[in-house]
Design a protein around this motif. Structure first.
Motif, PDB file in Angstrom:
ATOM      1  N   LYS A 156      45.686 -38.278 -77.781  1.00 34.38           N
ATOM      2  CA  LYS A 156      45.307 -38.099 -76.459  1.00 34.38           C
ATOM      3  C   LYS A 156      46.285 -37.997 -75.296  1.00 34.38           C
ATOM      4  N   THR A 157      46.045 -37.850 -73.946  1.00 36.70           N
ATOM      5  CA  THR A 157      47.172 -38.043 -73.145  1.00 36.70           C
ATOM      6  C   THR A 157      47.395 -39.406 -72.480  1.00 36.70           C
ATOM      7  N   TYR A 176      50.830 -38.087 -66.724  1.00 33.91           N
ATOM      8  CA  TYR A 176      49.543 -38.023 -67.319  1.00 33.91           C
ATOM      9  C   TYR A 176      49.101 -37.154 -68.353  1.00 33.91           C
ATOM     10  N   GLY A 177      49.954 -35.937 -68.113  1.00 35.77           N
ATOM     11  CA  GLY A 177      49.591 -34.949 -69.131  1.00 35.77           C
ATOM     12  C   GLY A 177      49.980 -35.094 -70.468  1.00 35.77           C
ATOM     13  N   LEU A 178      51.257 -36.154 -70.721  1.00 37.12           N
ATOM     14  CA  LEU A 178      52.027 -36.412 -71.763  1.00 37.12           C
ATOM     15  C   LEU A 178      51.026 -36.795 -73.041  1.00 37.12           C
ATOM     16  N   VAL A 179      51.014 -35.885 -73.934  1.00 33.57           N
ATOM     17  CA  VAL A 179      50.317 -36.238 -75.273  1.00 33.57           C
ATOM     18  C   VAL A 179      51.101 -37.205 -76.213  1.00 33.57           C
ATOM     19  N   GLU A 184      44.267 -39.962 -70.119  1.00 34.51           N
ATOM     20  CA  GLU A 184      43.187 -40.322 -70.766  1.00 34.51           C
ATOM     21  C   GLU A 184      43.143 -41.801 -71.379  1.00 34.51           C
TER      22      GLU A 184
END
Length: 352
Positions: free
Chosen positions: A281-282, A312-315, A285
């Protein structure tokens, strides 16, 4: 008040002397000790059972008159001391209230703190150190006494009441901070305060992100979520290159935890494990699932690399450690729900 206690002590001493002298006097007149004690008691307290023995001689009658006058006078003196103590206490409270009202009436461009809980106490301490005039509004007797002991100006009552806000000088104030733990109350206070003073700067505390919009619609200029307070500053303390792992330093960590505890917050490290639902998930999330009750301030990769303010988009991948700031009661529940391991609560195990 001191004079009243002194008067009571003097009255009790005189009363004891009067009783002892009276008993000795009757014994000297030839009465048995028990008869003498009984005669003194019914005479001083005016029971009216009649004399134990006939008062046949003038000496006995004169002495009985002395017992009545001495005993009654000392009792009246004691009662007067209690009355004085009560009256002085009420007068002192009345004068103190009037004095504070006059001081508040003269204030201008001061701050009003609604609620003297944990955050209110921290705020009052900081304003006092900055020599910024302020008035505290609270309706809890223990918190009021604590604030008054520190020498703060306190207005007793509910901050939702217009009369209480006006008594705190809202028309002359420049800022109002409503820091109660109940969002609905903070919304109502902001709405009432805005109606009384349109130029007032209103700062409001919010427990959840959903409340921020409501507080702003009610008139709040700024909304502070405790889970986001000092997030950037704490992240810098943790990830600053010149600091060797601030969380492992006893002095630094103690100071940091003390500051967070005052705000009902805690900092924690949550590891992404193999069976964790958040794996893949990011960051965005994760915060969405947290519903605004915490904020991710840093991310430590498995190789030891630390990312400050992760996007925020870092997995998230296996072995990542989320460094989060949030409510003391919410973080353990979130970790348990999504099978995250707290690195600060459990021993660190290196997996390769």
């Amino acid at each position: 008040m001191h004079r009243a206690f002194q008067r009571i002590r003097t009255g009790v001493t005189l009363f004891a002397i009067a009783i002892l002298t009276s008993v000795i006097g009757y014994v000297a007149l030839g009465w048995p000790v028990m008869d003498a004690i009984y005669m003194v008691v019914i005479t001083i307290f005016g029971v009216g059972y009649g004399e134990v023995r006939p008062l046949e001689t003038p000496a006995e009658r004169y002495f009985t008159i002395f017992v009545i006058v001495a005993g009654t006078s000392s009792v009246v003196y004691i009662v007067g001391g209690f009355v004085q103590m009560i009256t002085e206490g009420e007068l002192n409270r009345a004068f103190d209230t009037q004095r504070k009202s006059r001081i508040i009436a003269k204030l201008k461009d001061h701050a009003i703190i609604c609620g003297y809980g944990r955050i209110g106490q921290v705020l009052a301490k900081q304003l006092d150190q900055a020599q910024q005039a302020f008035v505290i509004i609270d309706n809890n007797s223990e918190r009021i006494q604590t604030a008054e002991t520190k020498g703060y100006l306190v207005q007793t009552g509910s901050a939702t009441d217009e009369v209480t806000l006006e008594a705190a000088g809202i028309n002359q104030a420049k800022v109002l901070a409503t820091v109660l733990p109940d969002d609905a109350t903070n919304v109502f206070i902001a709405l009432t305060a805005r109606g009384l003073n349109p130029q007032l700067l209103i700062l409001a505390r919010g427990e959840s992100a959903e409340t921020e919009k409501k507080l702003r619609l009610a008139g709040a200029d700024h909304v502070v979520l405790p889970s986001s307070v000092s997030g950037h500053r704490i992240a810098n303390l943790i990830t600053q290159p010149t600091v060797v792992d601030v969380l492992s330093q006893t002095t630094e960590r103690h100071a940091l935890n003390e500051m967070l505890t005052q705000l009902n917050l805690k900092i924690d490290e949550l590891m992404i494990q193999e069976n964790c639902f958040l794996l893949g998930k990011t960051i965005g999330e994760v915060e969405v699932r947290g519903k605004g009750r915490f904020v991710v301030i840093a991310l430590r990769r498995r190789d030891g690399t630390t990312i400050n303010h992760p996007e925020y988009g870092l997995v998230l991948v296996l072995g990542d450690v989320l460094i989060v700031l949030g409510h003391q009661g919410d973080l353990p529940k979130f970790a348990s729900r999504y099978e995250l391991r707290s690195e600060l609560s459990n021993p660190k195990v290196e997996t390769r």
